[in-house]
Structures are given as C-alpha cells and as structure tokens.
Design a protein around this motif. Structure first.
Motif, PDB file in Angstrom:
ATOM      1  N   CYS A 117      37.314  20.840  10.823  1.00 21.12           N
ATOM      2  CA  CYS A 117      38.356  20.452   9.862  1.00 21.12           C
ATOM      3  C   CYS A 117      39.249  19.353  10.437  1.00 21.12           C
ATOM      4  CB  CYS A 117      39.207  21.658   9.475  1.00 21.12           C
ATOM      5  SG  CYS A 117      38.406  22.807   8.356  1.00 21.12           S
ATOM      6  N   LEU A 118      39.589  19.468  11.707  1.00 20.49           N
ATOM      7  CA  LEU A 118      40.415  18.452  12.350  1.00 20.49           C
ATOM      8  C   LEU A 118      39.696  17.105  12.385  1.00 20.49           C
ATOM      9  CD1 LEU A 118      42.960  17.712  13.987  1.00 20.49           C
ATOM     10  CD2 LEU A 118      41.688  18.370  16.022  1.00 20.49           C
ATOM     11  N   ILE A 119      38.439  17.111  12.792  1.00 20.69           N
ATOM     12  CA  ILE A 119      37.657  15.870  12.865  1.00 20.69           C
ATOM     13  C   ILE A 119      37.462  15.284  11.465  1.00 20.69           C
ATOM     14  CG2 ILE A 119      35.384  14.932  13.441  1.00 20.69           C
ATOM     15  CD1 ILE A 119      35.360  16.982  15.785  1.00 20.69           C
ATOM     16  N   LEU A 120      37.152  16.146  10.499  1.00 19.44           N
ATOM     17  CA  LEU A 120      36.957  15.697   9.124  1.00 19.44           C
ATOM     18  C   LEU A 120      38.236  15.073   8.564  1.00 19.44           C
ATOM     19  CD1 LEU A 120      35.049  15.543   6.679  1.00 19.44           C
ATOM     20  CD2 LEU A 120      35.925  17.790   6.011  1.00 19.44           C
ATOM     21  N   VAL A 122      34.149  32.253  17.960  1.00 23.17           N
ATOM     22  CA  VAL A 122      33.786  30.885  18.354  1.00 23.17           C
ATOM     23  C   VAL A 122      33.316  30.095  17.136  1.00 23.17           C
ATOM     24  CG1 VAL A 122      32.115  29.537  19.694  1.00 23.17           C
ATOM     25  CG2 VAL A 122      33.302  31.463  20.751  1.00 23.17           C
ATOM     26  N   THR A 123      32.585  30.723  16.238  1.00 23.95           N
ATOM     27  CA  THR A 123      32.133  30.045  15.021  1.00 23.95           C
ATOM     28  C   THR A 123      33.321  29.599  14.179  1.00 23.95           C
ATOM     29  OG1 THR A 123      30.117  31.368  15.011  1.00 23.95           O
ATOM     30  CG2 THR A 123      30.709  30.269  12.950  1.00 23.95           C
ATOM     31  N   MET A 124      34.293  30.472  14.003  1.00 26.79           N
ATOM     32  CA  MET A 124      35.461  30.122  13.187  1.00 26.79           C
ATOM     33  C   MET A 124      36.297  29.031  13.853  1.00 26.79           C
ATOM     34  SD  MET A 124      36.488  33.809  11.624  1.00 26.79           S
ATOM     35  CE  MET A 124      37.491  33.221  10.279  1.00 26.79           C
ATOM     36  N   MET A 125      36.414  29.090  15.159  1.00 32.24           N
ATOM     37  CA  MET A 125      37.162  28.041  15.848  1.00 32.24           C
ATOM     38  C   MET A 125      36.415  26.706  15.795  1.00 32.24           C
ATOM     39  SD  MET A 125      40.083  29.091  16.889  1.00 32.24           S
ATOM     40  CE  MET A 125      40.166  29.899  15.321  1.00 32.24           C
ATOM     41  N   SER A 126      35.085  26.752  15.755  1.00 33.26           N
ATOM     42  CA  SER A 126      34.308  25.514  15.609  1.00 33.26           C
ATOM     43  C   SER A 126      34.539  24.907  14.227  1.00 33.26           C
ATOM     44  CB  SER A 126      32.819  25.799  15.808  1.00 33.26           C
ATOM     45  OG  SER A 126      32.591  26.298  17.108  1.00 33.26           O
ATOM     46  N   LEU A 157      44.867  28.406   8.785  1.00 31.67           N
ATOM     47  CA  LEU A 157      44.490  29.787   8.465  1.00 31.67           C
ATOM     48  C   LEU A 157      43.338  30.322   9.319  1.00 31.67           C
ATOM     49  CD1 LEU A 157      44.780  29.781   4.573  1.00 31.67           C
ATOM     50  CD2 LEU A 157      46.404  30.648   6.255  1.00 31.67           C
ATOM     51  N   LEU A 158      42.453  29.451   9.738  1.00 32.13           N
ATOM     52  CA  LEU A 158      41.287  29.926  10.499  1.00 32.13           C
ATOM     53  C   LEU A 158      41.653  30.633  11.801  1.00 32.13           C
ATOM     54  CD1 LEU A 158      38.565  27.248   9.826  1.00 32.13           C
ATOM     55  CD2 LEU A 158      38.495  29.664   9.259  1.00 32.13           C
ATOM     56  N   PRO A 159      42.605  30.158  12.602  1.00 29.71           N
ATOM     57  CA  PRO A 159      42.929  30.909  13.821  1.00 29.71           C
ATOM     58  C   PRO A 159      43.441  32.311  13.517  1.00 29.71           C
ATOM     59  CG  PRO A 159      43.893  28.727  13.912  1.00 29.71           C
ATOM     60  CD  PRO A 159      43.332  28.896  12.541  1.00 29.71           C
ATOM     61  N   TRP A 160      44.270  32.424  12.501  1.00 30.55           N
ATOM     62  CA  TRP A 160      44.802  33.740  12.126  1.00 30.55           C
ATOM     63  C   TRP A 160      43.666  34.668  11.690  1.00 30.55           C
ATOM     64  CZ3 TRP A 160      45.169  35.500   6.872  1.00 30.55           C
ATOM     65  CH2 TRP A 160      45.843  36.714   6.736  1.00 30.55           C
ATOM     66  N   MET A 161      42.778  34.159  10.819  1.00 30.99           N
ATOM     67  CA  MET A 161      41.661  34.984  10.349  1.00 30.99           C
ATOM     68  C   MET A 161      40.705  35.308  11.493  1.00 30.99           C
ATOM     69  SD  MET A 161      41.040  33.298   6.531  1.00 30.99           S
ATOM     70  CE  MET A 161      39.602  32.532   7.076  1.00 30.99           C
ATOM     71  N   ALA A 162      40.492  34.356  12.394  1.00 28.21           N
ATOM     72  CA  ALA A 162      39.572  34.580  13.510  1.00 28.21           C
ATOM     73  C   ALA A 162      40.078  35.691  14.424  1.00 28.21           C
ATOM     74  CB  ALA A 162      39.381  33.291  14.301  1.00 28.21           C
ATOM     75  N   VAL A 220      44.987  18.411   2.458  1.00 24.65           N
ATOM     76  CA  VAL A 220      45.587  19.747   2.309  1.00 24.65           C
ATOM     77  C   VAL A 220      44.557  20.828   2.623  1.00 24.65           C
ATOM     78  CG1 VAL A 220      46.494  21.374   0.601  1.00 24.65           C
ATOM     79  CG2 VAL A 220      47.413  19.058   0.726  1.00 24.65           C
ATOM     80  N   LEU A 221      43.325  20.652   2.128  1.00 27.30           N
ATOM     81  CA  LEU A 221      42.268  21.634   2.421  1.00 27.30           C
ATOM     82  C   LEU A 221      41.969  21.692   3.917  1.00 27.30           C
ATOM     83  CD1 LEU A 221      39.807  21.049  -0.561  1.00 27.30           C
ATOM     84  CD2 LEU A 221      41.351  22.985  -0.189  1.00 27.30           C
ATOM     85  N   CYS A 222      41.896  20.552   4.559  1.00 29.34           N
ATOM     86  CA  CYS A 222      41.649  20.535   6.013  1.00 29.34           C
ATOM     87  C   CYS A 222      42.810  21.181   6.770  1.00 29.34           C
ATOM     88  CB  CYS A 222      41.436  19.098   6.499  1.00 29.34           C
ATOM     89  SG  CYS A 222      39.849  18.411   6.033  1.00 29.34           S
ATOM     90  N   ALA A 223      44.044  20.884   6.345  1.00 30.54           N
ATOM     91  CA  ALA A 223      45.218  21.471   7.006  1.00 30.54           C
ATOM     92  C   ALA A 223      45.243  22.990   6.816  1.00 30.54           C
ATOM     93  CB  ALA A 223      46.499  20.840   6.473  1.00 30.54           C
ATOM     94  N   LEU A 224      44.901  23.451   5.613  1.00 31.77           N
ATOM     95  CA  LEU A 224      44.840  24.903   5.388  1.00 31.77           C
ATOM     96  C   LEU A 224      43.777  25.548   6.286  1.00 31.77           C
ATOM     97  CD1 LEU A 224      45.249  25.325   1.534  1.00 31.77           C
ATOM     98  CD2 LEU A 224      46.722  26.213   3.331  1.00 31.77           C
TER      99      LEU A 224
END
Length: 126
Positions: free
Chosen positions: A39-42, A30-34, A67-72, A59-63
């Motif tokens: 990132c989306l809002i930013l 949940v922390t990683m998905m938050s 990547l966060l869902p995969w890592m989560a 680019v940083l926000c898109a990465l």
C-alpha cells in the motif's frame, strides 16, 4: 487406472501443536505487513503517476497502511476456536460459580475453646 494416494487417518482429537499454531500466525502477520508495504509503495507510485481519482486511491492506501497493523496484531494474537469439550467445561465452571454465589452462606457455628486451668506444679515429696 491411477491410484490416489491414501490420506492419513486421523487417530486423535488433539489440537494442533503450539509451534504449528505460532507458525501459522507468523505467516498471516508477515503477509498482512507485506500488504501494508505494498500500500505504501502503491501510494507513492500513484502520486507520481497522477492517476484519475487520486484522492480516493490515496485514502484507500492510507486506510490500508493504518488498519492493517492493528488487524495483523489482533489476528496474530488470536487462538483457535474452543472445542465442544472446552465450551462444556467452561459452562460447567460458570454454573458451579453461579450456584455457589446464589446459595446462602452456612450458619457460623460457635466454638468454645475451654482450657483447664492447671495450678502451678509443685515438686513431689515422696
């Protein structure tokens, strides 16, 4: 003088319960998905504000969003590291398998099954 509260003494080498492990993994997920949502809002705020170096920030926000869902998922499905006893048991099992595979197969023994042929029985006439 203040007394420090006593820490509980560990009386077992038992691993954390499955429920505790699951709860910890859920919190990390949940922390990683938050962070992904942040990132989306930013990214939306950065586009509307037109900040310097906008392409780099996007680019940083898109990465982060990609990547966060995969890592989560990887972290959420991870198990705690194996203990020394578990590693030793795994090594012993692998050694047993290796030893069984390297030993020559035992010679087959030829077994002959012999059966006496019984003549048809005739009724007794005593």
């Amino acid at each position: 003088m203040k007394k420090h509260p006593e820490r509980p003494v560990l009386i077992t080498d038992a691993a954390r319960s499955q429920d505790d492990q699951l709860r910890g993994r859920q919190i990390r997920y949940v922390t990683m998905m938050s962070v992904r949502v942040a990132c989306l809002i930013l990214g939306g705020i950065l586009i509307s504000a037109q900040v310097p170096l906008l392409p780099l920030w996007l680019v940083l926000c898109a990465l982060g969003m990609a990547l966060l869902p995969w890592m989560a998922v990887l972290i959420a499905n991870d198990r705690p590291p194996k203990t020394k006893q578990e590693r030793a048991a795994d090594a012993a099992a692998r050694e047993d398998v290796r030893r069984a595979l390297t030993q020559p197969a035992p010679e087959p023994t030829n077994i002959t099954i012999d059966a006496d042929i019984v003549e048809e029985s005739r009724p007794r006439t005593d």
